[in-house]
Design a protein around this motif. Structure first.
Motif, short mmCIF file in Angstrom:
data_model
loop_
_atom_site.label_atom_id
_atom_site.label_comp_id
_atom_site.label_asym_id
_atom_site.label_seq_id
_atom_site.Cartn_x
_atom_site.Cartn_y
_atom_site.Cartn_z
N VAL A 32 35.75 18.17 33.04
CA VAL A 32 36.33 16.97 32.44
C VAL A 32 37.55 17.29 31.58
N HIS A 33 37.42 18.34 30.76
CA HIS A 33 38.54 18.58 29.84
C HIS A 33 39.77 19.06 30.58
N LEU A 34 39.58 19.78 31.69
CA LEU A 34 40.75 20.22 32.45
C LEU A 34 41.45 19.03 33.12
N TRP A 35 40.66 18.13 33.67
CA TRP A 35 41.24 16.93 34.26
C TRP A 35 42.01 16.13 33.22
N ARG A 36 41.37 16.02 32.06
CA ARG A 36 41.99 15.23 31.01
C ARG A 36 43.32 15.84 30.60
N LYS A 37 43.33 17.15 30.55
CA LYS A 37 44.55 17.85 30.17
C LYS A 37 45.67 17.55 31.17
N ILE A 38 45.34 17.60 32.44
CA ILE A 38 46.34 17.33 33.48
C ILE A 38 46.83 15.89 33.35
N THR A 39 45.87 14.98 33.21
CA THR A 39 46.24 13.57 33.13
C THR A 39 47.14 13.30 31.94
N HIS A 40 46.79 13.88 30.78
CA HIS A 40 47.61 13.68 29.59
C HIS A 40 49.02 14.16 29.81
N VAL A 41 49.14 15.33 30.38
CA VAL A 41 50.48 15.88 30.55
C VAL A 41 51.27 15.05 31.57
N ASP A 42 50.63 14.64 32.66
CA ASP A 42 51.31 13.77 33.63
C ASP A 42 51.80 12.50 32.97
N GLU A 43 50.91 11.94 32.16
CA GLU A 43 51.23 10.69 31.48
C GLU A 43 52.43 10.87 30.53
N GLN A 44 52.39 11.97 29.78
CA GLN A 44 53.47 12.23 28.84
C GLN A 44 54.78 12.45 29.56
N ILE A 45 54.73 13.20 30.65
CA ILE A 45 55.96 13.45 31.40
C ILE A 45 56.50 12.13 31.95
N ALA A 46 55.60 11.29 32.47
CA ALA A 46 56.05 10.01 33.00
C ALA A 46 56.73 9.19 31.91
N MET A 50 52.60 10.34 39.78
CA MET A 50 53.50 10.36 38.63
C MET A 50 54.78 9.58 38.94
N LYS A 51 55.26 9.69 40.17
CA LYS A 51 56.45 8.93 40.54
C LYS A 51 56.21 7.43 40.35
N GLY A 52 55.03 7.00 40.77
CA GLY A 52 54.69 5.58 40.60
C GLY A 52 54.68 5.19 39.14
N ARG A 53 54.16 6.08 38.33
CA ARG A 53 54.10 5.77 36.89
C ARG A 53 55.47 5.77 36.25
N ILE A 54 56.29 6.70 36.66
CA ILE A 54 57.65 6.73 36.11
C ILE A 54 58.34 5.40 36.40
N PHE A 55 58.17 4.90 37.62
CA PHE A 55 58.78 3.62 37.97
C PHE A 55 58.24 2.50 37.07
#
Ligand SMILES: [Zn+2]
Length: 540
Positions: free
Chosen positions: A321-335, A381-386
């Motif tokens: 869980v924590h590894l997934w969360r880490k990835i998601t957080h970073v993707d979100e921040q980058i977006a 992430m591309k979708g989120r950036i949009f």
């Protein structure tokens, strides 16, 4: 890990804690794009509070009392459910009548004074509104559950879903209605808080960006983030909605548009500014793609190794869980960072319209688990950036549109013939997916492939309105169909007009290769910006 990365202003667009930017307000803003007279944008102003150590305990006591009062009113509402049929204003009046002792109302049914002696009126009202919100939400969950149950029973099916339960604990932030705060300046504010013993006015210092002069300020709230207290103030900005894209494109040749090519390689986004007449004014490369990709691969590799150890292979299991969360957080921040940079760049050049291409369908990558997972996440992430860019742009009075992704990477931005795409140092021929350079045999244009794609995206929007005969999803492409470089799959057209914000990719090419910075731009203007990589949040 994350604390160092979002700058204050990136945060101010989306707040997860204060809820001032609800899904609804975003929807409102987006609906308004369809041509309402006035637009409205919401976001949260967040300021760090500087206070004496003792005050932290007071803020905590204040919040604890606030939640007690909210819980009390939630109970009152449960005991008088019909209150929920009333408007907020009427409900407030009814609830005060049930609880608040006055000369005219000496014996209320459920006196608040039994819980707290002298709650200020505005403290009480803020709590009532918070309780009403929770009660309405609980009540609608409950009625939906009842409907599902009735439906299942009518069909003779077994219904095992548990009913929703009212909140057992309360952890709301205290909203300060007018009367609970005063003398707000750019650097300080005076707040009325419950200290645990009495009501007290305290002056606290504020640091953060100044409140914008043109926005309407809502009631501030005291928010605890970790150990520190912040003051969040919802802001509402009203403005005249921008004219439709069609109007802007057809009525004014000087209208500038910012076209964005989103990528999976080093340049997450390549943006160009051009006027409707076709003059290219500026370009920027937003980098950082390789690092985010490397970070993701590393985390996914860890997950894969953990899974091998524990034997969990099924997708969607609650493992790591924590590894997934880490990835998601970073993707979100980058977006957020990338979308903010896009809008910042567009705004700096006075662009009125943002244009992207539709994301084509997700083309699954082959290879290891981490490689497949990585490319899937990159598409998300591309979708989120949009989505984020659209919202942020609207807050700046810009409209966003999308065009067909067909062959945007293969078309020459100058003459619309097919281009050759190649690696630096290789002959300028054929089509190598993801390669950084393009060359047009027809007109001699040489340039950076992603930048060329971005220019084509911008031109498609202009062409759509200037040549209305060319239907929206159809892209202008003066080439012989069927001419395809060996080994490259055909491009797919986006099927829907304004479909899901998520996946579907364009470039039939995977764009997995890193792209070298282009040194040989020979298009009509110079490259105005040197790519500067994003500050990167992944280092832990
Ligand atoms: Zn050309």
């Amino acid at each position: 890990m994350l604390s160092q990365l979002p700058s204050l202003w990136t945060r101010s667009y989306f707040s997860s804690t204060a809820g001032a930017v609800s899904a609804q307000t975003i929807q409102d803003s987006l609906d308004a794009q369809k041509g309402g007279e006035y637009g409205k944008s919401n976001h949260d102003h967040q300021a760090v509070l500087n206070y004496q150590d003792a005050h932290a305990a007071w803020f905590a006591a204040n919040q604890a009392l606030f939640n007690q009062v909210v819980a009390f009113y939630f109970e009152v509402i449960q005991a008088h459910e019909r209150v929920l049929d009333l408007s907020d204003k009427e409900a407030l009046r009814a609830l005060e009548k049930l609880t608040h002792t006055t000369k005219k109302n000496p014996t209320p049914a459920m006196p608040l004074s039994a819980l707290v002696e002298d709650a200020p009126a505005m403290f009480r009202r803020a709590a009532i509104h918070a309780a009403l919100g929770s009660a309405r939400s609980f009540s609608s969950h409950l009625s939906r559950w009842k409907k599902r149950k009735a439906k299942a029973q009518a069909r003779g099916k077994q219904f095992t879903e548990r009913p929703p339960v009212p909140p057992r604990t309360w952890n709301k932030s205290a909203t300060l209605y007018a009367g609970q705060w005063k003398e707000r300046t750019s650097s300080s504010i005076v707040l009325k808080v419950w200290t645990g013993k009495c009501w007290s006015w305290i002056k606290v210092r504020i640091t953060g960006r100044a409140l914008p002069a043109d926005a309407e300020m809502g009631s501030p709230a005291l928010i605890r983030r970790g150990k520190h207290w912040w003051l969040h103030t919802p802001l509402e900005k009203h403005f005249r909605s921008p004219p439709t894209i069609e109007h802007q494109v057809t009525a004014n040749t000087a209208t500038t548009i910012c076209a964005v090519d989103l990528n999976l390689n080093e340049h997450l986004a390549v943006c160009t500014i051009q006027t409707v007449e076709g003059t290219v004014l500026a370009t920027t490369f937003i980098g950082g793609g390789r690092r985010i990709s490397g970070f993701r691969k590393q985390q996914l590799g860890r997950i894969a190794r953990n899974r091998r150890k524990t034997g969990i292979i099924a997708e969607g299991e609650q493992d790591n869980v924590h590894l997934w969360r880490k990835i998601t957080h970073v993707d979100e921040q980058i977006a957020h960072l990338v979308s903010a940079r896009i809008v910042q760049f567009a705004k700096a050049h006075g662009a009125k319209i943002l244009v992207f291409e539709y994301l084509g369908s997700l083309k699954p990558a082959r290879g290891t688990y981490s490689r497949r997972g990585n490319s899937k996440r990159a598409y998300w992430m591309k979708g989120r950036i949009f989505t984020y860019a659209k919202y942020k742009a609207y807050n700046e009075g810009m409209l966003t549109s999308r065009v067909s992704p067909r062959n945007t990477s293969r078309e020459c931005a100058r003459c619309h013939h097919l281009v050759a795409r190649y690696e630096a140092g290789q002959p300028a021929e054929g089509y190598t997916s993801g390669a950084p350079l393009v060359f047009c045999q027809a007109c001699g244009m040489r340039g950076h492939a992603d930048r060329n794609a971005s220019l084509v995206i911008g031109q498609r929007l202009i062409t759509r309105y200037q040549n209305p005969s060319q239907g929206k999803p159809q892209a202008p492409l003066r080439v012989e169909r069927g001419e395809q470089s060996p080994g490259v799959a055909a491009c797919q057209d986006a099927k829907s007009e304004e479909g899901p914000s998520f996946p579907q990719a364009r470039h039939a090419d995977g764009n997995e290769h890193g792209t070298a910075q282009d040194r040989s731009l020979r298009m009509d203007e110079h490259l105005s910006d040197i790519p500067h990589p994003l500050r990167f949040p992944c280092e832990s």
